[in-house]
Design an enzyme around this catalytic site. Structure first.
Site, PDB file in Angstrom:
ATOM      1  N   LYS A 150       0.809  -1.222   0.000  1.00 32.07           N
ATOM      2  CA  LYS A 150       0.000   0.000   0.000  1.00 32.07           C
ATOM      3  C   LYS A 150       0.842   1.272   0.000  1.00 32.07           C
ATOM      4  O   LYS A 150       2.022   1.266   0.321  1.00 32.07           O
ATOM      5  CB  LYS A 150      -0.964  -0.017   1.207  1.00 32.07           C
ATOM      6  CG  LYS A 150      -2.098  -1.008   0.981  1.00 32.07           C
ATOM      7  CD  LYS A 150      -3.139  -0.996   2.075  1.00 32.07           C
ATOM      8  CE  LYS A 150      -4.218  -2.032   1.754  1.00 32.07           C
ATOM      9  NZ  LYS A 150      -5.212  -2.156   2.836  1.00 32.07           N
TER      10      LYS A 150
ATOM     11  N   ARG B   8      -2.982 -10.197   5.672  1.00 36.80           N
ATOM     12  CA  ARG B   8      -3.379 -10.270   4.252  1.00 36.80           C
ATOM     13  C   ARG B   8      -2.247  -9.713   3.404  1.00 36.80           C
ATOM     14  O   ARG B   8      -1.864  -8.549   3.559  1.00 36.80           O
ATOM     15  CB  ARG B   8      -4.662  -9.446   4.070  1.00 36.80           C
ATOM     16  CG  ARG B   8      -5.233  -9.443   2.664  1.00 36.80           C
ATOM     17  CD  ARG B   8      -6.475  -8.550   2.599  1.00 36.80           C
ATOM     18  NE  ARG B   8      -7.083  -8.567   1.280  1.00 36.80           N
ATOM     19  CZ  ARG B   8      -6.689  -7.822   0.260  1.00 36.80           C
ATOM     20  NH1 ARG B   8      -5.703  -6.954   0.402  1.00 36.80           N
ATOM     21  NH2 ARG B   8      -7.297  -7.923  -0.908  1.00 36.80           N
TER      22      ARG B   8
HETATM   23  C1  PT1 Z   1      -7.613  -4.718   3.759  1.00 36.24           C
HETATM   24  C2  PT1 Z   1      -7.924  -4.772   2.365  1.00 36.24           C
HETATM   25  C3  PT1 Z   1      -8.968  -5.640   1.968  1.00 36.24           C
HETATM   26  N1  PT1 Z   1      -7.274  -4.032   1.437  1.00 36.24           N
HETATM   27  C4  PT1 Z   1      -9.296  -6.297   4.204  1.00 36.24           C
HETATM   28  N2  PT1 Z   1      -9.633  -6.394   2.900  1.00 36.24           N
HETATM   29  C5  PT1 Z   1      -7.635  -4.113   0.135  1.00 36.24           C
HETATM   30  N3  PT1 Z   1      -9.961  -7.036   5.128  1.00 36.24           N
HETATM   31  C6  PT1 Z   1      -8.671  -4.974  -0.248  1.00 36.24           C
HETATM   32  C7  PT1 Z   1      -3.120   2.060  -0.851  1.00 36.24           C
HETATM   33  O1  PT1 Z   1      -3.099   2.919   0.063  1.00 36.24           O
HETATM   34  O2  PT1 Z   1      -6.675  -3.922   4.229  1.00 36.24           O
HETATM   35  N4  PT1 Z   1      -8.305  -5.460   4.629  1.00 36.24           N
HETATM   36  N5  PT1 Z   1      -9.314  -5.718   0.663  1.00 36.24           N
HETATM   37  C8  PT1 Z   1      -6.910  -3.284  -0.897  1.00 36.24           C
HETATM   38  N6  PT1 Z   1      -7.210  -1.887  -0.761  1.00 36.24           N
HETATM   39  C9  PT1 Z   1      -6.248  -0.885  -0.840  1.00 36.24           C
HETATM   40  C10 PT1 Z   1      -6.334   0.245  -0.037  1.00 36.24           C
HETATM   41  C11 PT1 Z   1      -5.144  -1.040  -1.681  1.00 36.24           C
HETATM   42  C12 PT1 Z   1      -5.328   1.206  -0.036  1.00 36.24           C
HETATM   43  C13 PT1 Z   1      -4.145  -0.080  -1.708  1.00 36.24           C
HETATM   44  C14 PT1 Z   1      -4.217   1.041  -0.869  1.00 36.24           C
HETATM   45  O3  PT1 Z   1      -2.210   1.971  -1.709  1.00 36.24           O
END
Ligand code: PT1
Length: 284
Positions: free
Chosen positions: A222, A256
């Protein structure tokens, strides 16, 4: 804890491998499609690598929820996710998690072999609570401020930890009132949070332990890791492992990640030190 037909010991850190079934995905997913068509054999190869590396859960998602992403129709999500769940369910002895907010997909995924509902919208979409109650699978409730398309536009909090805990407490109550009783919680790193908010949540993760539910975290690749390391998405593994070890120390039991092999090793190192006899623990 039971996840459908399988059981995981959450006193041991478990690693959840990410399978993004989205053609436009954040650092992955794209390679699982060719000419816009899903290549199931590529998904199976990717899953197989993660399972052999020690993943005990696989999180299958058909909607990108990274910052800036637009929602997709449930129809589109189902077409991506259901064939993948069916293919993996017969091949791998792991918990299949479905990363969705959609009531119809929650119901269909249960029939296709899912053992966990992972909902970044914490069952707030129409019909989602009732669907989760009907399928009787555990649910991971995540905190998000706003919606993916706009959540990173100046997120602001009084006390970010209090606000996240308060939101999760209210969703836990809503679940219990609807007969959804097996729950996990997730602070939602990167979902409507600045770097500072994410760091404070990581440092004060033990405060979420007062909710008495297993904690799942996802920081893999992220932006928060990019801001700290100055690196591109595919080069954030080491930063992600460092952040995850801090999360383990602060009470997280499911991590994760895209980078399963490194995370499994990190969990072994953390456990070796954490599980020392009380007489060998740090004194201060
Ligand atoms: C997470 C999560 C998810 N993240 C759970 N499920 C994502 N339970 C998808 C960035 O800042 O943390 N927990 N499912 C992916 N989402 C993101 C959010 C991807 C922020 C990248 C960023 O780069």
């Amino acid at each position: 804890m039971r996840f459908g037909s399988r059981t995981l010991d959450l006193s041991i850190v478990q690693v959840m491998g990410i399978l993004n079934i989205t053609p436009d995905s954040f650092s992955d997913g794209g390679e699982l499609f060719s000419a816009g068509l899903l290549r199931l054999e590529k998904v199976i190869d990717r899953a197989s690598l993660m399972v052999r590396a020690g993943a005990t859960l696989l999180d299958v998602g058909g909607e990108s929820t990274r910052p800036g992403a637009e929602p997709v129709s449930s129809q589109q999500e189902m077409e991506r996710v259901l064939p993948v769940l069916q293919a993996l369910a017969t091949r791998f002895d792991v918990v299949l998690s479905v990363d969705t907010s959609s009531a119809v997909l929650i119901k269909a995924a249960a029939g296709a072999g899912a053992g966990l509902i992972n909902d970044v919208r914490a069952l707030t979409e129409p019909g989602a609570l009732a669907a989760a109650a009907q399928v009787q699978l555990p649910v991971c409730l995540m905190h998000m401020k706003g919606a993916p398309a706009t959540m990173q536009k100046q997120p602001a909090y009084g006390d970010v930890v209090a606000e996240v805990a308060g939101f999760l407490r209210s969703r836990i109550a809503a679940c219990q009132n609807s007969g959804v009783n097996e729950l996990l919680i997730d602070p939602g790193f990167g979902f409507g949070k600045t770097l500072q908010h994410n760091l404070v949540l990581l440092a004060r993760l033990p405060e979420l332990q007062t909710l008495n539910l297993p904690i799942l975290v996802g920081m893999s690749r992220k932006r928060m890791l990019g801001e700290l390391s100055g690196k591109m998405e595919q080069e954030r593994e080491a930063a992600g492992i460092a952040a995850a070890v801090l999360a383990m120390q602060n009470g997280a039991c499911i991590i994760r990640t895209h980078d399963v092999a490194g995370m499994v090793d990190a969990a072994k190192v953390w456990h070796a030190v954490n599980d020392l006899a009380p007489g060998q623990q740090a004194k201060r």
